[in-house]
Design a protein around this motif. Structure first.
Motif, PDB file in Angstrom:
ATOM      1  N   TRP A  57      22.670  59.731  13.098  1.00 48.37           N
ATOM      2  CA  TRP A  57      22.913  58.294  13.088  1.00 48.37           C
ATOM      3  C   TRP A  57      21.907  57.598  12.172  1.00 48.37           C
ATOM      4  N   VAL A  58      22.365  56.528  11.536  1.00 50.53           N
ATOM      5  CA  VAL A  58      21.495  55.639  10.769  1.00 50.53           C
ATOM      6  C   VAL A  58      21.628  54.245  11.367  1.00 50.53           C
ATOM      7  N   VAL A  59      20.508  53.654  11.724  1.00 48.26           N
ATOM      8  CA  VAL A  59      20.477  52.311  12.312  1.00 48.26           C
ATOM      9  C   VAL A  59      19.688  51.412  11.387  1.00 48.26           C
ATOM     10  N   GLU A  60      20.327  50.392  10.854  1.00 50.13           N
ATOM     11  CA  GLU A  60      19.661  49.444   9.966  1.00 50.13           C
ATOM     12  C   GLU A  60      19.395  48.143  10.710  1.00 50.13           C
ATOM     13  N   LEU A  61      18.154  47.693  10.654  1.00 54.05           N
ATOM     14  CA  LEU A  61      17.805  46.391  11.216  1.00 54.05           C
ATOM     15  C   LEU A  61      18.046  45.346  10.134  1.00 54.05           C
ATOM     16  N   THR A  62      18.812  44.329  10.464  1.00 54.79           N
ATOM     17  CA  THR A  62      19.125  43.273   9.509  1.00 54.79           C
ATOM     18  C   THR A  62      18.631  41.941  10.065  1.00 54.79           C
ATOM     19  N   GLU A  63      18.787  40.903   9.282  1.00 55.71           N
ATOM     20  CA  GLU A  63      18.396  39.566   9.736  1.00 55.71           C
ATOM     21  C   GLU A  63      19.358  39.021  10.784  1.00 55.71           C
ATOM     22  N   ASP A  64      20.515  39.668  10.909  1.00 60.85           N
ATOM     23  CA  ASP A  64      21.513  39.216  11.877  1.00 60.85           C
ATOM     24  C   ASP A  64      21.648  40.244  12.997  1.00 60.85           C
ATOM     25  N   ILE A  65      22.684  41.060  12.957  1.00 60.43           N
ATOM     26  CA  ILE A  65      22.952  42.066  13.975  1.00 60.43           C
ATOM     27  C   ILE A  65      22.740  43.444  13.361  1.00 60.43           C
ATOM     28  N   LEU A  66      22.215  44.363  14.138  1.00 64.52           N
ATOM     29  CA  LEU A  66      21.971  45.695  13.603  1.00 64.52           C
ATOM     30  C   LEU A  66      23.266  46.313  13.077  1.00 64.52           C
ATOM     31  N   VAL A  67      23.128  47.184  12.119  1.00 71.61           N
ATOM     32  CA  VAL A  67      24.252  47.919  11.546  1.00 71.61           C
ATOM     33  C   VAL A  67      23.974  49.407  11.749  1.00 71.61           C
ATOM     34  N   TRP A  68      24.950  50.145  12.253  1.00 73.53           N
ATOM     35  CA  TRP A  68      24.733  51.561  12.472  1.00 73.53           C
ATOM     36  C   TRP A  68      25.971  52.354  12.083  1.00 73.53           C
ATOM     37  N   ARG A  69      25.752  53.612  11.804  1.00 73.67           N
ATOM     38  CA  ARG A  69      26.839  54.511  11.432  1.00 73.67           C
ATOM     39  C   ARG A  69      26.375  55.943  11.647  1.00 73.67           C
ATOM     40  N   ARG A  70      27.321  56.837  11.733  1.00 69.25           N
ATOM     41  CA  ARG A  70      27.009  58.262  11.769  1.00 69.25           C
ATOM     42  C   ARG A  70      26.741  58.726  10.336  1.00 69.25           C
ATOM     43  N   GLY A  71      25.743  59.562  10.147  1.00 70.89           N
ATOM     44  CA  GLY A  71      25.507  60.104   8.821  1.00 70.89           C
ATOM     45  C   GLY A  71      24.064  60.513   8.612  1.00 70.89           C
ATOM     46  N   HIS A  72      23.832  61.212   7.509  1.00 73.13           N
ATOM     47  CA  HIS A  72      22.507  61.693   7.148  1.00 73.13           C
ATOM     48  C   HIS A  72      22.002  60.879   5.955  1.00 73.13           C
ATOM     49  N   GLU A  73      20.977  60.063   6.185  1.00 77.29           N
ATOM     50  CA  GLU A  73      20.397  59.246   5.132  1.00 77.29           C
ATOM     51  C   GLU A  73      18.902  59.122   5.377  1.00 77.29           C
ATOM     52  N   LYS A  74      18.147  58.882   4.310  1.00 74.49           N
ATOM     53  CA  LYS A  74      16.726  58.611   4.462  1.00 74.49           C
ATOM     54  C   LYS A  74      16.536  57.269   5.158  1.00 74.49           C
ATOM     55  N   ALA A  75      15.490  57.181   5.958  1.00 75.12           N
ATOM     56  CA  ALA A  75      15.236  55.953   6.718  1.00 75.12           C
ATOM     57  C   ALA A  75      13.742  55.740   6.833  1.00 75.12           C
ATOM     58  N   THR A  76      13.368  54.572   7.369  1.00 78.74           N
ATOM     59  CA  THR A  76      11.958  54.261   7.565  1.00 78.74           C
ATOM     60  C   THR A  76      11.302  55.260   8.516  1.00 78.74           C
ATOM     61  N   VAL A  77      12.046  55.660   9.536  1.00 79.87           N
ATOM     62  CA  VAL A  77      11.547  56.640  10.489  1.00 79.87           C
ATOM     63  C   VAL A  77      12.711  57.506  10.931  1.00 79.87           C
ATOM     64  N   ALA A  78      12.430  58.775  11.183  1.00 79.99           N
ATOM     65  CA  ALA A  78      13.456  59.708  11.651  1.00 79.99           C
ATOM     66  C   ALA A  78      12.993  60.372  12.941  1.00 79.99           C
ATOM     67  N   LEU A  79      13.929  60.530  13.860  1.00 79.78           N
ATOM     68  CA  LEU A  79      13.703  61.256  15.111  1.00 79.78           C
ATOM     69  C   LEU A  79      14.574  62.495  15.074  1.00 79.78           C
ATOM     70  N   ARG A  80      13.943  63.657  15.112  1.00 75.32           N
ATOM     71  CA  ARG A  80      14.654  64.930  14.998  1.00 75.32           C
ATOM     72  C   ARG A  80      14.428  65.783  16.244  1.00 75.32           C
ATOM     73  N   GLY A  81      15.472  66.532  16.615  1.00 74.70           N
ATOM     74  CA  GLY A  81      15.340  67.453  17.725  1.00 74.70           C
ATOM     75  C   GLY A  81      16.709  67.836  18.242  1.00 74.70           C
ATOM     76  N   PRO A  82      16.776  68.707  19.243  1.00 70.76           N
ATOM     77  CA  PRO A  82      18.055  69.025  19.861  1.00 70.76           C
ATOM     78  C   PRO A  82      18.743  67.766  20.373  1.00 70.76           C
ATOM     79  N   LEU A  83      20.065  67.774  20.371  1.00 66.62           N
ATOM     80  CA  LEU A  83      20.820  66.565  20.692  1.00 66.62           C
ATOM     81  C   LEU A  83      20.447  66.002  22.059  1.00 66.62           C
ATOM     82  N   THR A  84      20.326  66.857  23.062  1.00 66.37           N
ATOM     83  CA  THR A  84      19.976  66.354  24.392  1.00 66.37           C
ATOM     84  C   THR A  84      18.616  65.680  24.384  1.00 66.37           C
TER      85      THR A  84
END
Length: 265
Positions: free
Chosen positions: A202-229
């Motif tokens: 998932w990629v979650v973008e913080l905007t000036e309005d409402i957050l925007v999110w989508r499934r996908g692999h992209e570089k981000a400010t911070v990443a959380l990695r690990g098993p899905l659970t």
């Protein structure tokens, strides 16, 4: 992403109730404090969860057009006698059967009052499946028991949580989620054990309005990695970020900022 089917949610509710009952009858100390919900004992957690299921069952069965106060839900508080694992188990079993029956009879499209702008029985099937998924994790942690969840349910629980935070930002001006704004910052969740078909990133973008999110692999400010659970539990604030199965890359402070403010539940 498209939610799972109504039948899938109903089946998962029945499954999760069975697993929660197994915790109750495992010999665990019902008076033990729940580490992830320290205001509750294990018994209080189970009563809270079962009460929520009974409340939703009443909403769906009566096709409620408005909220029903919790004190009007029959047996919503659970058995009269405290500390009785057998009675708590029997109440929980009946509760699960009642809810699944009501949801299956209603199907996904029956109009029912709901708090998130999705006034149908399908909303409640999904919400209760994930309510159980997360609170069963709380119960397992309190009892010192292992915890697993099906990958499709775990991924959908993250989807739904993002939608709930988005809803809170849009409709609750005083909720802490209002602070999750500001351009140029993003969060990436990466399940390292996900299958390509599941696309458990998932990629979650913080905007000036409402957050925007989508499934996908992209570089981000911070990443959380690990098993899905583990990613699921960390994102729901049930697992510390410094747990050995997790890896945080980039600006950890942003992820902590998110977790402190994405608190609506």
């Amino acid at each position: 992403m498209t939610p799972l089917t109504h039948d899938r949610y109903c089946a998962e509710i029945a499954h999760q109730v069975g697993l929660l009952r197994a915790v109750v009858t495992s010999g665990a100390d019902l008076s033990a404090t729940v580490p992830t919900c320290p205001d509750w004992s294990l018994e209080q957690l189970v009563r809270h969860t079962g009460g929520a299921l009974r409340w939703v069952e009443l909403l769906v069965r009566t096709r409620a057009e408005e909220d029903i106060p919790e004190d009007q839900v029959p047996l919503g508080d659970g058995p009269e006698v405290a500390g009785d694992a057998a009675a708590l188990d029997a109440w929980l079993a009946e509760t699960g059967e009642m809810l699944v029956a009501a949801l299956r009879e209603a199907g996904p499209d029956t109009e029912v009052w709901a708090w998130a702008g999705i006034p149908d029985s399908g909303f409640w099937a999904r919400r209760m499946a994930h309510e159980l998924t997360v609170h069963r994790a709380d119960a397992a942690l309190a009892a010192g028991l292992p915890y697993e969840v099906a990958p499709d349910i775990a991924a959908d629980a993250i989807d739904e949580w993002l939608q709930i935070v988005e809803f809170a930002q849009r409709t609750m001006p005083y909720d802490a989620a209002k602070e999750l704004r500001g351009t140029g910052r993003s969060i990436h969740l990466h399940a390292t054990d996900g299958t390509p078909e599941l696309n458990a990133e998932w990629v979650v973008e913080l905007t000036e309005d409402i957050l925007v999110w989508r499934r996908g692999h992209e570089k981000a400010t911070v990443a959380l990695r690990g098993p899905l659970t583990a990613v699921l539990l960390a994102f729901y604030r049930r697992l510390p970020l410094d747990s050995p199965e997790l890896e945080v890359l980039g600006e950890r402070e942003l992820l902590e900022f998110w977790l402190e403010r994405a608190t609506f539940d």
